[in-house]
Design a protein around this motif. Sequence first.
Motif, PDB file in Angstrom:
ATOM      1  N   ARG A 238     -19.280  -1.141  14.469  1.00 46.21           N
ATOM      2  CA  ARG A 238     -18.328  -1.590  13.450  1.00 46.21           C
ATOM      3  C   ARG A 238     -16.939  -1.774  14.049  1.00 46.21           C
ATOM      4  O   ARG A 238     -16.508  -1.004  14.897  1.00 46.21           O
ATOM      5  N   GLN A 239     -16.256  -2.784  13.580  1.00 44.12           N
ATOM      6  CA  GLN A 239     -14.890  -3.023  14.040  1.00 44.12           C
ATOM      7  C   GLN A 239     -13.963  -1.985  13.419  1.00 44.12           C
ATOM      8  O   GLN A 239     -14.038  -1.726  12.218  1.00 44.12           O
ATOM      9  N   PRO A 240     -13.061  -1.419  14.231  1.00 49.95           N
ATOM     10  CA  PRO A 240     -12.084  -0.500  13.652  1.00 49.95           C
ATOM     11  C   PRO A 240     -11.093  -1.262  12.770  1.00 49.95           C
ATOM     12  O   PRO A 240     -10.938  -2.482  12.893  1.00 49.95           O
ATOM     13  N   GLN A 241     -10.425  -0.528  11.910  1.00 47.63           N
ATOM     14  CA  GLN A 241      -9.525  -1.164  10.948  1.00 47.63           C
ATOM     15  C   GLN A 241      -8.405  -1.937  11.634  1.00 47.63           C
ATOM     16  O   GLN A 241      -8.023  -3.009  11.197  1.00 47.63           O
ATOM     17  N   TRP A 242      -7.889  -1.433  12.749  1.00 48.68           N
ATOM     18  CA  TRP A 242      -6.792  -2.137  13.425  1.00 48.68           C
ATOM     19  C   TRP A 242      -7.245  -3.497  13.968  1.00 48.68           C
ATOM     20  O   TRP A 242      -6.461  -4.436  14.004  1.00 48.68           O
ATOM     21  N   ILE A 243      -8.511  -3.627  14.349  1.00 51.27           N
ATOM     22  CA  ILE A 243      -9.048  -4.925  14.776  1.00 51.27           C
ATOM     23  C   ILE A 243      -9.192  -5.836  13.555  1.00 51.27           C
ATOM     24  O   ILE A 243      -8.814  -7.008  13.600  1.00 51.27           O
TER      25      ILE A 243
ATOM     26  N   ASN B 120     -20.374   3.566  26.172  1.00 52.32           N
ATOM     27  CA  ASN B 120     -19.840   2.256  26.516  1.00 52.32           C
ATOM     28  C   ASN B 120     -18.347   2.373  26.756  1.00 52.32           C
ATOM     29  O   ASN B 120     -17.630   2.940  25.932  1.00 52.32           O
ATOM     30  N   PRO B 121     -17.851   1.826  27.863  1.00 57.69           N
ATOM     31  CA  PRO B 121     -16.414   1.910  28.127  1.00 57.69           C
ATOM     32  C   PRO B 121     -15.635   1.046  27.137  1.00 57.69           C
ATOM     33  O   PRO B 121     -16.157   0.041  26.638  1.00 57.69           O
ATOM     34  N   PRO B 122     -14.394   1.417  26.867  1.00 55.80           N
ATOM     35  CA  PRO B 122     -13.605   0.614  25.932  1.00 55.80           C
ATOM     36  C   PRO B 122     -13.299  -0.761  26.513  1.00 55.80           C
ATOM     37  O   PRO B 122     -13.052  -0.912  27.702  1.00 55.80           O
ATOM     38  N   LYS B 123     -13.333  -1.761  25.663  1.00 54.65           N
ATOM     39  CA  LYS B 123     -13.062  -3.141  26.070  1.00 54.65           C
ATOM     40  C   LYS B 123     -11.754  -3.639  25.456  1.00 54.65           C
ATOM     41  O   LYS B 123     -11.098  -4.500  26.023  1.00 54.65           O
ATOM     42  N   TYR B 124     -11.393  -3.065  24.308  1.00 58.16           N
ATOM     43  CA  TYR B 124     -10.186  -3.483  23.589  1.00 58.16           C
ATOM     44  C   TYR B 124      -9.290  -2.279  23.337  1.00 58.16           C
ATOM     45  O   TYR B 124      -9.764  -1.181  23.136  1.00 58.16           O
ATOM     46  N   ARG B 125      -7.962  -2.512  23.365  1.00 62.64           N
ATOM     47  CA  ARG B 125      -6.994  -1.449  23.106  1.00 62.64           C
ATOM     48  C   ARG B 125      -5.951  -1.954  22.112  1.00 62.64           C
ATOM     49  O   ARG B 125      -5.502  -3.089  22.182  1.00 62.64           O
ATOM     50  N   ASN B 126      -5.558  -1.071  21.202  1.00 63.94           N
ATOM     51  CA  ASN B 126      -4.526  -1.383  20.221  1.00 63.94           C
ATOM     52  C   ASN B 126      -3.168  -1.312  20.917  1.00 63.94           C
ATOM     53  O   ASN B 126      -2.791  -0.255  21.418  1.00 63.94           O
ATOM     54  N   PRO B 127      -2.408  -2.397  20.976  1.00 61.43           N
ATOM     55  CA  PRO B 127      -1.106  -2.356  21.658  1.00 61.43           C
ATOM     56  C   PRO B 127      -0.083  -1.473  20.943  1.00 61.43           C
ATOM     57  O   PRO B 127       0.845  -0.965  21.576  1.00 61.43           O
ATOM     58  N   ASP B 128      -0.266  -1.264  19.645  1.00 62.96           N
ATOM     59  CA  ASP B 128       0.666  -0.424  18.893  1.00 62.96           C
ATOM     60  C   ASP B 128       0.374   1.064  19.074  1.00 62.96           C
ATOM     61  O   ASP B 128       1.265   1.889  18.936  1.00 62.96           O
ATOM     62  N   ASP B 129      -0.873   1.412  19.340  1.00 65.20           N
ATOM     63  CA  ASP B 129      -1.276   2.797  19.553  1.00 65.20           C
ATOM     64  C   ASP B 129      -2.292   2.813  20.691  1.00 65.20           C
ATOM     65  O   ASP B 129      -3.472   2.540  20.494  1.00 65.20           O
ATOM     66  N   GLN B 130      -1.840   3.121  21.897  1.00 59.07           N
ATOM     67  CA  GLN B 130      -2.666   3.045  23.101  1.00 59.07           C
ATOM     68  C   GLN B 130      -3.879   3.985  23.072  1.00 59.07           C
ATOM     69  O   GLN B 130      -4.794   3.819  23.862  1.00 59.07           O
ATOM     70  N   THR B 131      -3.874   4.953  22.169  1.00 61.75           N
ATOM     71  CA  THR B 131      -5.013   5.875  22.100  1.00 61.75           C
ATOM     72  C   THR B 131      -6.199   5.273  21.357  1.00 61.75           C
ATOM     73  O   THR B 131      -7.306   5.787  21.459  1.00 61.75           O
ATOM     74  N   GLN B 132      -5.976   4.198  20.625  1.00 65.14           N
ATOM     75  CA  GLN B 132      -7.038   3.561  19.860  1.00 65.14           C
ATOM     76  C   GLN B 132      -7.699   2.479  20.706  1.00 65.14           C
ATOM     77  O   GLN B 132      -7.056   1.513  21.127  1.00 65.14           O
ATOM     78  N   THR B 133      -8.999   2.685  20.969  1.00 60.52           N
ATOM     79  CA  THR B 133      -9.757   1.711  21.747  1.00 60.52           C
ATOM     80  C   THR B 133     -11.054   1.400  21.013  1.00 60.52           C
ATOM     81  O   THR B 133     -11.462   2.122  20.101  1.00 60.52           O
ATOM     82  N   TRP B 134     -11.705   0.326  21.467  1.00 59.89           N
ATOM     83  CA  TRP B 134     -12.976  -0.086  20.891  1.00 59.89           C
ATOM     84  C   TRP B 134     -13.812  -0.720  21.988  1.00 59.89           C
ATOM     85  O   TRP B 134     -13.306  -1.491  22.807  1.00 59.89           O
ATOM     86  N   SER B 135     -15.093  -0.418  22.022  1.00 52.66           N
ATOM     87  CA  SER B 135     -15.976  -0.932  23.068  1.00 52.66           C
ATOM     88  C   SER B 135     -16.440  -2.357  22.785  1.00 52.66           C
ATOM     89  O   SER B 135     -16.999  -3.006  23.661  1.00 52.66           O
ATOM     90  N   GLY B 136     -16.218  -2.834  21.585  1.00 53.21           N
ATOM     91  CA  GLY B 136     -16.710  -4.152  21.212  1.00 53.21           C
ATOM     92  C   GLY B 136     -18.086  -4.085  20.589  1.00 53.21           C
ATOM     93  O   GLY B 136     -18.666  -5.109  20.248  1.00 53.21           O
ATOM     94  N   ARG B 137     -18.619  -2.882  20.468  1.00 52.21           N
ATOM     95  CA  ARG B 137     -19.937  -2.697  19.874  1.00 52.21           C
ATOM     96  C   ARG B 137     -19.796  -1.869  18.605  1.00 52.21           C
ATOM     97  O   ARG B 137     -18.915  -1.042  18.490  1.00 52.21           O
TER      98      ARG B 137
END
Length: 108
Positions: free
Chosen positions: A86-91, A67-84
């Motif tokens: 478990r939510q990552p800690q930064w979210i 699944n392609p990433p849907k969300y990106r952490n603005p503080d660390d551009q390497t951290q992404t999440w597809s929205g599917r």
Amino acid sequence: MSDFDLSDLDLDELKKLHKETAAAIQNYEARRRQEALAAAEAAAKSAGFSLKDLIGASVGKPTKSINPPKYRNPDDQTQTWSGRGRQPQWIKDALAANKSLDDFLIGK
């Protein structure tokens, strides 16, 4: 094939025979599969194609869709999440700070 009476064997001998027979069947099936694959590849090659070209997919293991990433952490551009999943800690931290998921959407 020689016939022999299985009732003459004790339990350990029967288990050993069962294990050896299962392994022999598995090896036989693997050899036959390889022979069939080689024959299919040779037939495709003789027609000027590869087997992959003809079946339109990879030969062997199926690939896992990503699944392609849907969300990106603005503080660390390497951290992404597809929205599917478990939510990552930064979210989780951002949602606890009353931010919206829309703030992290890629390609707003």
